[in-house]
Design a protein around this motif. Structure first.
Motif, PDB file in Angstrom:
ATOM      1  N   ASP A  62       0.831  -1.200   0.000  1.00 51.71           N
ATOM      2  CA  ASP A  62       0.000   0.000   0.000  1.00 51.71           C
ATOM      3  C   ASP A  62       0.868   1.253   0.000  1.00 51.71           C
ATOM      4  N   ALA A  63       0.218   2.415   0.013  1.00 50.49           N
ATOM      5  CA  ALA A  63       0.932   3.689  -0.103  1.00 50.49           C
ATOM      6  C   ALA A  63       1.826   3.974   1.094  1.00 50.49           C
ATOM      7  N   ASP A  64       1.571   3.358   2.243  1.00 49.69           N
ATOM      8  CA  ASP A  64       2.376   3.575   3.444  1.00 49.69           C
ATOM      9  C   ASP A  64       3.504   2.553   3.590  1.00 49.69           C
ATOM     10  N   GLY A  65       3.676   1.707   2.590  1.00 44.54           N
ATOM     11  CA  GLY A  65       4.722   0.703   2.666  1.00 44.54           C
ATOM     12  C   GLY A  65       4.310  -0.577   3.357  1.00 44.54           C
ATOM     13  N   GLY A  66       3.046  -0.708   3.731  1.00 37.78           N
ATOM     14  CA  GLY A  66       2.561  -1.942   4.336  1.00 37.78           C
ATOM     15  C   GLY A  66       2.392  -3.031   3.297  1.00 37.78           C
ATOM     16  N   ILE A  67       2.741  -4.238   3.661  1.00 38.34           N
ATOM     17  CA  ILE A  67       2.661  -5.381   2.752  1.00 38.34           C
ATOM     18  C   ILE A  67       1.431  -6.209   3.115  1.00 38.34           C
ATOM     19  N   TRP A  68       0.553  -6.403   2.145  1.00 38.36           N
ATOM     20  CA  TRP A  68      -0.662  -7.183   2.337  1.00 38.36           C
ATOM     21  C   TRP A  68      -0.467  -8.547   1.688  1.00 38.36           C
ATOM     22  N   LEU A  69      -0.936  -9.591   2.368  1.00 43.40           N
ATOM     23  CA  LEU A  69      -0.853 -10.928   1.813  1.00 43.40           C
ATOM     24  C   LEU A  69      -1.966 -11.791   2.382  1.00 43.40           C
ATOM     25  N   ALA A  70      -2.322 -12.799   1.610  1.00 52.47           N
ATOM     26  CA  ALA A  70      -3.334 -13.758   2.051  1.00 52.47           C
ATOM     27  C   ALA A  70      -2.627 -14.929   2.711  1.00 52.47           C
ATOM     28  N   VAL A  71      -3.063 -15.273   3.939  1.00 52.85           N
ATOM     29  CA  VAL A  71      -2.447 -16.359   4.703  1.00 52.85           C
ATOM     30  C   VAL A  71      -3.543 -17.226   5.304  1.00 52.85           C
ATOM     31  N   ASP A  72      -3.573 -18.488   4.900  1.00 57.10           N
ATOM     32  CA  ASP A  72      -4.513 -19.446   5.496  1.00 57.10           C
ATOM     33  C   ASP A  72      -5.958 -18.944   5.483  1.00 57.10           C
TER      34      ASP A  72
ATOM     35  N   ALA B  43      -5.087 -12.601  -6.788  1.00 58.92           N
ATOM     36  CA  ALA B  43      -4.370 -11.329  -6.917  1.00 58.92           C
ATOM     37  C   ALA B  43      -4.919 -10.344  -5.904  1.00 58.92           C
ATOM     38  N   LEU B  44      -4.044  -9.425  -5.451  1.00 60.01           N
ATOM     39  CA  LEU B  44      -4.410  -8.314  -4.573  1.00 60.01           C
ATOM     40  C   LEU B  44      -3.896  -7.028  -5.188  1.00 60.01           C
ATOM     41  N   VAL B  45      -4.600  -5.929  -4.936  1.00 59.15           N
ATOM     42  CA  VAL B  45      -4.110  -4.626  -5.362  1.00 59.15           C
ATOM     43  C   VAL B  45      -4.562  -3.596  -4.333  1.00 59.15           C
ATOM     44  N   ALA B  46      -3.651  -2.698  -3.976  1.00 60.42           N
ATOM     45  CA  ALA B  46      -3.954  -1.608  -3.055  1.00 60.42           C
ATOM     46  C   ALA B  46      -4.285  -0.368  -3.869  1.00 60.42           C
TER      47      ALA B  46
ATOM     48  N   ALA C  56      -8.314   1.413  -0.048  1.00 64.81           N
ATOM     49  CA  ALA C  56      -9.025   0.144  -0.166  1.00 64.81           C
ATOM     50  C   ALA C  56      -8.098  -0.933  -0.723  1.00 64.81           C
ATOM     51  N   ILE C  57      -8.405  -2.178  -0.401  1.00 66.30           N
ATOM     52  CA  ILE C  57      -7.744  -3.339  -0.981  1.00 66.30           C
ATOM     53  C   ILE C  57      -8.774  -4.079  -1.821  1.00 66.30           C
TER      54      ILE C  57
ATOM     55  N   TRP D  51     -13.595  -8.369  -5.090  1.00 63.88           N
ATOM     56  CA  TRP D  51     -14.085  -7.949  -3.784  1.00 63.88           C
ATOM     57  C   TRP D  51     -13.280  -6.745  -3.322  1.00 63.88           C
ATOM     58  N   ARG D  52     -13.965  -5.804  -2.721  1.00 66.76           N
ATOM     59  CA  ARG D  52     -13.337  -4.580  -2.232  1.00 66.76           C
ATOM     60  C   ARG D  52     -13.430  -4.519  -0.721  1.00 66.76           C
ATOM     61  N   LEU D  53     -12.314  -4.187  -0.086  1.00 67.99           N
ATOM     62  CA  LEU D  53     -12.283  -3.958   1.362  1.00 67.99           C
ATOM     63  C   LEU D  53     -12.037  -2.479   1.585  1.00 67.99           C
ATOM     64  N   PRO D  54     -13.107  -1.691   1.818  1.00 70.33           N
ATOM     65  CA  PRO D  54     -12.918  -0.249   2.048  1.00 70.33           C
ATOM     66  C   PRO D  54     -12.174  -0.014   3.363  1.00 70.33           C
ATOM     67  N   ASP D  55     -11.402   1.073   3.406  1.00 67.03           N
ATOM     68  CA  ASP D  55     -10.657   1.430   4.616  1.00 67.03           C
ATOM     69  C   ASP D  55      -9.986   0.190   5.200  1.00 67.03           C
ATOM     70  N   ALA D  56      -9.093  -0.380   4.396  1.00 65.72           N
ATOM     71  CA  ALA D  56      -8.511  -1.675   4.749  1.00 65.72           C
ATOM     72  C   ALA D  56      -7.767  -1.636   6.085  1.00 65.72           C
ATOM     73  N   THR D  57      -6.966  -0.604   6.314  1.00 64.61           N
ATOM     74  CA  THR D  57      -6.215  -0.563   7.579  1.00 64.61           C
ATOM     75  C   THR D  57      -7.147  -0.435   8.774  1.00 64.61           C
ATOM     76  N   GLY D  58      -8.292   0.231   8.593  1.00 61.10           N
ATOM     77  CA  GLY D  58      -9.251   0.349   9.683  1.00 61.10           C
ATOM     78  C   GLY D  58      -9.942  -0.956  10.017  1.00 61.10           C
ATOM     79  N   ALA D  59      -9.895  -1.916   9.095  1.00 63.64           N
ATOM     80  CA  ALA D  59     -10.542  -3.207   9.329  1.00 63.64           C
ATOM     81  C   ALA D  59      -9.635  -4.205  10.023  1.00 63.64           C
ATOM     82  N   LEU D  60      -8.379  -3.825  10.268  1.00 66.81           N
ATOM     83  CA  LEU D  60      -7.417  -4.751  10.860  1.00 66.81           C
ATOM     84  C   LEU D  60      -7.641  -4.907  12.361  1.00 66.81           C
TER      85      LEU D  60
END
Length: 706
Positions: free
Chosen positions: A365-375, A400-403, A408-409, A418-427
């Motif tokens: 993402d724009a802040d340098g965070g790495i998103w990945l799917a795990v299990d 595939a994933l895209v920020a 959103a992710i 599928w869209r995850l709005p405000d992805a960091t807020g959902a963590l």
């Protein structure tokens, strides 16, 4: 109804039907009205208009006119509801004509019941006829919102209710274009509009698309070339990079890493999609260098697993670890960002101490965070190494994933976006690192020396036979086998009767053994011994159920018939019968020239003397898949290890060795076990005459142990 009114109504009815030939939707067409409403609806509208005009002088004329106007109005209403409103004349003309027909046909004096009934039937019937593509309803799965549906069988054109994309095709993927997700694969790039309908961005003629960045597409074209073109109408960009070997996907920094055909093995170059404009042809060797390695170096990377990122670095998922690759003065250094070796660690708040199993795609993402799917979960690794995850399971297996710039992710599954709005807020926070977790076990031995002895040149078989560089090869598409010596001389071993160039095993004297499968049900095994002079000795066919399971052999370096290794035991083929020698699932083994042997059965290393089982020399009370290095770090003695994935062979002195997860165990004839080396480059070494040989990208390397 007066004659004049009837004539005007009939004219309106014909105008409404004729409007089906006008544009009703602006996309890659534009689309005509009959394409949008569908053929059945178009036929009904035209038929009613013609029938009403032909029957003007009959008593049913008024009813037919009402039905014609109602059908046209219904088609317009359903289309606008399903497709939305666009600046095209078709629906406007058809709608106004339909209203005119209805106003005249239903005008005072009060219409009869028959006229109203005909109008109602026509309106309802037209609305339910098939042919008007409807956008699937929005779906919510936890915090994930379905924004589009994917279907590989849909045509590539704008306005389709689903996106024509297949995740199984070469060059399929997901990216971002002007802040919105773009799906590529098959014949082009397509984005979903606000309603989920397809909008074709570009056509790619079936080329393998590597990704998009900055309004440009990178794809592989015939002749080993990388082609970059623009997505905007009139963009003149057409940059061709020739002589390209392997190449990565487009990274989050808008670049690809590639290997030029003329470069030494293991070299990497970087190509920025935005660095060139207009029409150009650029040789790959002109591109900036990430690293140029020694041709015999074994630390090369598979560029298909690499995702370039900002700062000239890249990410790679490899063997359950997420690594950051960075160029150095001596090559490429790999820094482990996430992935613990110990399964007991689980998924934790520390990325380096988290187990990454069943990993999927990654994005940054724009802040340098790495998103990945795990299990089945979506996780984020922050720049400081902390890890958090969305507490709701993923709505499917993502390919595939895209920020996106808005935070959103977007993830693509087999049949939807599928869209995850405000992805960091959902963590949400993950548990702390558990006690006893050995995320990064210490080295238990020195590395080995890997000495190049031969290059198989991409041979279809390319099996090492000796540490001197001899190997067995075969002609692609044929059944002939041959031994290739270090100086390139070839000695034929004769043909395989079943024509399959499968595995062969050394016999300790310059020849080789292999298995052939025959019989009406392919349940007959023949053991073949190819002598160095080219003669072949074949056993009598043996009926054995393992023939259907792709059986292997335990190499015997004394020239004796090797044992047949199967999932239920090791068998001796003798006199047309298979006699069980060792029970258990046999995962490897070797027999020395003097008849002393070792086989790996159900995670235990068993010692043999001929066909007599002497007993286990490495055996755990409880079988486990924990890596050997982790077991050793937790205090397990070498002789009590559980050997999950292991190769068994002999060192240069003829002593037994077992290699598991890069750890090398040496076993002497008395049964004493010692750890002698550890090297992650040891993947699956071959048993060869004189020791072990590792094969890396067609290069055969002798394994010299400390």
């Amino acid at each position: 109804m007066s004659n004049r009114r009837v004539l005007v109504a009939a004219a309106f009815s014909l105008i409404g039907a004729g409007a089906l030939a006008l544009p009703w939707w602006r996309g890659s067409g534009p689309w005509a009205g009959w394409e949008v409403v569908g053929t059945p609806v178009a036929v009904v509208v035209v038929a009613l208009a013609v029938a009403a005009t032909a029957g003007l002088r009959s008593t049913a004329g008024r009813a037919l006119l009402a039905a014609s106007g109602a059908a046209t109005a219904s088609a317009v209403a359903v289309t606008v509801a399903a497709w939305g409103v666009t600046a095209v004349p078709g629906p406007v003309v058809a709608g106004m004509a339909a209203l005119g027909v209805l106003a005249l046909a239903l005008a005072v004096p009060a219409p009869g019941r028959g006229v109203l009934a005909c109008a109602l039937v026509a309106a309802v019937g037209t609305a339910v006829l098939p042919g008007v593509p409807r956008v699937p309803e929005r779906m919510v799965d936890g915090p994930f919102v379905r924004i589009a549906v994917l279907d590989a069988d849909r045509p590539l054109r704008s306005g389709e209710p689903v996106l024509p994309a297949s995740v199984s095709e070469q060059g399929s993927g997901l990216g971002a274009l002007d802040g919105v997700p773009v799906v590529f694969g098959g014949d082009g790039l397509v984005v979903p509009d606000a309603s989920g309908r397809a909008r074709v961005v570009a056509r790619t003629d079936g080329d393998a698309v590597l990704g998009v960045a900055g309004g440009r597409i990178a794809r592989l074209v015939g002749g080993g070339a990388l082609l970059v073109t623009g997505t905007a109408p009139g963009d003149p960009t057409r940059v061709r990079v020739d002589d390209v070997g392997s190449v990565s996907r487009v990274g989050t920094d808008g670049s690809v890493w590639l290997h030029a055909d003329a470069d030494p093995r293991g070299s990497v170059r970087r190509f920025d999609l935005a660095a060139y404009g207009g029409v150009q042809e650029v040789p790959a060797v002109y591109l900036p260098v990430v690293t140029i390695r020694d041709p015999d170096d074994t630390d090369g990377i598979d560029l298909r697993d690499v995702r370039p990122t900002a700062g000239g670095t890249a990410l790679r998922l490899s063997d359950g670890r997420l690594e950051r690759l960075a160029p150095t003065s001596t090559g490429i250094a790999a820094q482990v960002l996430a992935g613990a070796a110990d399964p007991a660690c689980g998924l934790t708040s520390d990325a380096r101490s988290s187990v990454l199993t069943s990993t999927g795609p990654i994005t940054v993402d724009a802040d340098g965070g790495i998103w990945l799917a795990v299990d089945g979960w979506l996780a984020r690794i922050d720049p400081a190494g902390g890890m958090s995850a969305v507490p709701s399971p993923l709505p499917g297996i993502p390919y595939a994933l895209v920020a996106l710039p808005d935070g959103a992710i977007v993830l693509g599954t087999a049949d939807a976006l599928w869209r995850l709005p405000d992805a960091t807020g959902a963590l949400a926070d993950l548990p702390p690192v558990p006690t006893g977790c050995v995320a990064d076990p210490p080295a238990v031995g020195p590395p080995v020396a890997l000495v190049p002895v031969a290059h198989t040149g991409g041979d279809q078989l390319g099996v090492p036979l000796g540490v001197d560089g001899r190997w067995a090869g075969g002609r692609i598409g044929g059944g002939d086998l041959a031994v290739v010596s270090p100086d390139g001389a070839t000695t034929t071993l004769g043909p395989r009767r079943d024509g399959y160039l499968g595995q062969v095993w050394p016999d300790g004297g310059g020849g080789a053994w292999w298995l052939e499968v025959a019989g009406p049900d392919e349940d007959l095994l023949t053991l073949v011994h190819a002598l160095p002079g080219g003669d072949q000795v074949r056993s009598a066919p043996v009926e054995h159920p393992a023939a259907r399971e792709g059986s292997a052999l335990v190499p015997d370096l004394g020239g004796r018939p090797p044992l047949l290794a199967t999932a239920v035991g090791a068998f001796r083929i003798d006199g047309g019968a298979a006699v069980r020698v060792v029970d258990g699932a046999i995962a490897g083994g070797v027999v020395r020239a003097d008849g002393r042997g070792w086989v790996l059965a159900d995670g235990r290393l068993m010692a043999l003397d001929g066909d007599r089982v002497l007993g286990p020399v490495v055996a755990s009370p409880t079988r486990t898949d924990v890596p050997v290095a982790v077991q050793l770090a937790k205090g397990v003695p070498p002789e009590q290890l559980s050997l999950g994935r292991a190769a068994v062979g002999l060192d240069a002195g003829g002593r037994a060795v077992a290699v598991s997860d890069g750890v090398v165990l040496r076993i002497d004839d008395s049964g004493a076990v010692a750890v002698v080396a550890q090297d992650p480059r040891l993947d699956a070494p071959f048993t060869a005459e004189g020791g072990l040989v590792e094969s890396v990208d067609g290069v055969l390397l002798r394994v010299d142990l400390p």
